[in-house]
Design a protein around this motif. Structure first.
Motif: not given
Length: 871
Positions: A833-839, A535-539, A801-803
């Motif tokens: 993450l596959g079919d999920r985005v967490e931007d 989470n820290v590295a990617q967000k 943050s968008l999911t």
């Protein structure tokens, strides 16, 4: 044979009779749910229809019409092809070929889809010799109409030419290849109930092998031949009936031939079976868990049966058993037991068998007798067994061995030893994951993570993850990582935070198994925080020293940092082949190295980072021959954030690309280069800032099928935009290098049109001319779009943050909304993450000062991310 009078009908009436009979048979099945009755009824109906059709379009004189494959076996599924053999006494002449063609055309006309072959007996024998699939189909042939003598001659010759040992070897090789196509696991989230390991085909393979060898063609006969116990025969028969019904239900739901248990059908299947949801699990999850338990049974008994048949077909000369200890011996390099009741007499052997396998690399597996005894005595593992200190010690020894750990845990899972020994693990066996990025059930994902950790220890895999390989070699007591991996997702499916619930489980395990306090603290930390590093590295913004300091305070020690890095890399790679990429690997490594420096006492603040990066970049630029005043011209225009968010080699690359003829470029510049890890491209954009610039760039990249992984947005003091992106081609077959020139030319031409103009938001082009629908998985398990908006610690910028479910054009739509609300984008971190985005986006703008505008921004974003926006 006398043809029923009602089949002496015109073609159209024959079709109606066929449809009516099929509908009646299916309706009877819906009332009684007896799969064999339906399969036999459909065969009978087609048999009668074909005999009636022969009254209208007869085949050449002396020929035979035979059923093949499943149809020949007497099992015809609602939408399966009709596999037939037209057997001829001699090669066909023109008249015979015409008659055959008219018959086959008529089959299509009345609604039967034939899979046909036209052969003489000699041609059948010749073709069967070179193709095991053909030989298998012919082995199941059945007379429908025509010459019985020709059919009898054909059957006799097929069996005379059948080489049972060769047939066994070919079918076993074919089965192994098929299993490999399905990654050797029955636990994929959308298994094929016919072809996946543990499915119907595995049962059919056993019956084919047994039939070819003369051991019988049904489970009861195979049991009488001594290859199965009566209980195993009953278990396999129940599993076969369950899979037959499942395949029938899939055909009826899909209204076509469909053997995959797709997400589209899982909920409807659960309703058909009358399965109700539990407080924490969907009905479809409970359905699939039943499927996986049945597939595991078939997989295990399949292994035992194949070995038993092999031993009968290829008897080896008697060899003395090679003693291993008082309970185990080696027979033909397989682990065997001296007594059939060994596990009953000494229950500890239920675990020791796997430890002995690890300690004796010369063993090539377990004997059928050992496997059968393990399977039938698994219920000896009860509360008393679990509380025995000797058994706990053996289990820890299995995790501490230098080899065979993954194989041991997989075999223990398949034999239901591990789920019984660790009851918490039993709850995740066959547990589905509907988070849009895991590709396996929870238990199989867990074993994949342990496998990945083991691969870090192997020199041959070191090039894949050099840092992970280095760290694990410096890490004492690897087995603690395997314990943490075993428990990291063990609380999934219970509701609540699985990390916290899992931490409680492993705390209990550490106490019960006598782990020393330091080791207990480590594994509990890893389970509780196994998502934190990702989470820290990617967000979060890794250029912000405060982010690194907070993470360092969380991990506390170098050992915990090493362990968390190793578990995180193994975990992400164990989710799905689509989730991991080199960019994520770089982010994790950057976070690891920055945190390690802090834990080692290094100064890590904005001033020191800025000074270090500028110095390193200047050295690189001096080597390139660019004069100092040239880069000063650029750098004087940019703020501190620019230097913190880019590495020194990026700073020097930017400076080199933006200078021509000794001065800073005063027209748009687009440059692209392959990233250090070689998977994607780094794109640089330099242009006088215009409205909706980010949205326009996203529109171009979307049309070019490029996925944005990272975006860093900067505006110079005199109004020039310096934006950089990390992009990844969606088409994996296109090398990034081939796209660099195309991006420079295409995006450059697009942006050149903007130079000097200030277009309105309404003129921003639609980034995706054709919006494809959401993936099947996203439709079947939709996630509610989430929007979280927070002000940063300094109170100057806002973190959004968008999911949501991923789709092409989503980022472009989000960028257009930013433009419509007058927001300035500073950075974007895109996590797919596959079919999920967490931007995550860092923004500023006057709109944030107005609560009403903030609420409208959130509504607009939710609308853009919802499935309805796809229409």
């Amino acid at each position: 044979m006398q043809t029923p009078s009602h089949l002496s009908l015109p073609l159209s009436d024959l079709r109606k009779a066929l449809q009516g009979s099929r509908a009646a048979a299916i309706e009877a099945f819906r009332q009684q749910r007896q799969p064999n009755a339906l399969l036999r009824s459909l065969c009978r109906i087609v048999d009668q229809t074909l005999r009636g059709l022969l009254q209208i379009h007869p085949l050449p004189a002396g020929s035979t019409l035979a059923a093949l494959g499943g149809y020949g076996r007497g099992e015809l599924y609602p939408y399966s092809d009709i596999d037939i053999l037209i057997l001829l006494p001699k090669a066909p002449d023109a008249q015979a070929e015409t008659a055959i063609g008219e018959f086959l055309t008529a089959m299509w006309d009345i609604g039967l889809e034939p899979g046909h072959s036209v052969r003489t007996v000699a041609e059948c024998i010749s073709e069967a010799r070179g193709d095991i699939t053909v030989e298998t189909a012919l082995l199941e042939s059945r007379w429908i109409a025509g010459s019985r003598n020709l059919m009898r001659d054909f059957s006799q010759q097929i069996h005379q030419h059948l080489d049972a040992p060769a047939f066994f070897l070919a079918k076993r090789a074919e089965m192994r290849q098929r299993h490999s196509r399905f990654r050797d696991t029955p636990y994929s989230l959308e298994p094929n109930c016919k072809e996946s390991p543990g499915g119907l085909r595995d049962l059919q393979v056993i019956l084919w092998m047994a039939r070819a060898a003369g051991f019988g063609d049904n489970w009861r006969a195979i049991a009488r031949a001594g290859l199965l116990t009566p209980q195993e025969a009953r278990d396999l028969n129940r599993a076969e009936q369950a899979f037959k019904r499942l395949r029938i239900e899939l055909h009826l739901l899909a209204r076509r031939r469909e053997d995959r248990i797709l997400f589209d059908w899982q909920s409807q299947l659960a309703t058909t079976y009358g399965i109700e949801p539990s407080p924490t699990r969907r009905a479809s999850e409970l359905l699939m868990q039943r499927y996986y338990w049945a597939a595991r049974l078939v997989t295990q008994l399949n292994t035992i049966l194949v070995q038993n048949i092999e031993e009968r077909l290829f008897p080896r000369p008697d060899e003395p058993a090679i003693p291993i200890d008082e309970s185990f011996c080696s027979v033909h390099q397989r682990l065997d037991i001296y007594r059939d009741d060994a596990f009953e007499r000494k229950p500890a052997l239920l675990l020791r068998a796997f430890l002995v396998m690890q300690q004796h690399p010369e063993l090539q597996g377990m004997s059928a007798r050992t496997l059968r005894a393990l399977w039938h005595h698994r219920d000896r593992i009860d509360a008393q067994f679990r509380s025995n200190p000797i058994h706990k010690k053996i289990f820890l020894q299995i995790l501490q061995q230098p080899r065979g750990i993954v194989h041991a845990l997989r075999d223990m899972t398949m034999l239901n030893i591990l789920p019984r020994f660790i009851p918490a693990f039993r709850r995740i066996v066959g547990q589905m994951q509907h988070d849009l990025f895991h590709a396996y059930t929870v238990d199989q994902h867990t074993l994949m993570v342990i496998r990945n950790l083991r691969r870090f220890t192997m020199p041959e895999h070191a090039p894949e993850h050099p840092l992970a390989s280095q760290l694990i070699n410096d890490f004492s007591r690897h087995w603690l990582l395997y314990v943490a991996a075993l428990f990291h997702d063990i609380a999934k499916g219970r509701g609540g935070d699985h990390s916290e619930l899992g931490a409680r489980e492993i705390k209990r395990f550490a106490r019960d198994f006598g782990l020393v306090p330091a080791d207990a603290e480590l594994v509990e930390f890893l389970v509780r925080q196994h998502l934190s590093m990702s989470n820290v590295a990617q967000k979060q913004d890794l250029s912000d020293p405060d982010v690194i300091h907070r993470f360092a305070a969380l991990v506390k020690t170098k050992r915990q940092l090493q362990a968390l890095y190793l578990l995180t890399v193994a975990d992400i790679q164990g989710t799905s082949p689509k989730v991991w990429n080199a960019w994520k690997g770089k982010l994790l490594e950057d976070l690891y190295r920055a945190t390690l420096a802090i834990l080692g006492g290094a100064r890590h603040n904005r001033s020191s980072m800025l000074h270090k990066r500028r110095q390193e970049a200047e050295k690189l630029l001096l080597q390139s021959g660019l004069p100092a005043h040239a880069w000063d011209t650029l750098w004087d225009k940019l703020d501190t954030g620019y230097f913190l968010r880019h590495e020194s080699d990026e700073l020097s690359w930017h400076a080199l690309q933006l200078h021509a003829g000794g001065k800073l470029a005063d027209s748009p510049v687009v440059r692209a280069r392959v990233t250090e890890h070689g998977e994607g491209l780094q794109v640089l954009v330099w242009i006088r800032d215009v409205a909706d610039l980010f949205a326009r760039i996203c529109a171009y990249l979307d049309r070019s099928r490029l996925s944005i992984l990272d975006a860093r947005i900067h505006t110079s003091r005199d109004g020039w935009a310096l934006d950089s992106f990390i992009v990844l081609p969606l088409d994996e077959e296109v090398p990034p290098q081939a796209l660099a020139a195309e991006i420079e030319q295409g995006l450059g031409a697009t942006l050149a049109q903007l130079a000097g103009s200030v277009p309105q938001p309404a003129t921003v082009p639609d980034g995706s001319q054709r919006r494809p629908p959401l993936s099947r998985r996203s439709r079947s398990f939709p996630i509610a779009p989430q929007v979280e908006l927070h002000q940063d610690e300094q109170g100057q910028l806002w973190r959004l943050s968008l999911t949501a479910a991923d789709r092409p054009g989503l980022l472009h739509d989000v960028a257009r909304i930013f433009g419509a609300h007058g927001l300035n984008l500073h950075t974007a971190k895109i996590m797919t993450l596959g079919d999920r985005v967490e931007d995550v986006f860092v923004l500023s703008g006057a709109a944030f000062e107005n609560p009403r505008q903030c609420r409208q921004l959130e509504r607009d974003l939710r609308t853009a991310m919802s499935a309805e926006s796809m229409s």
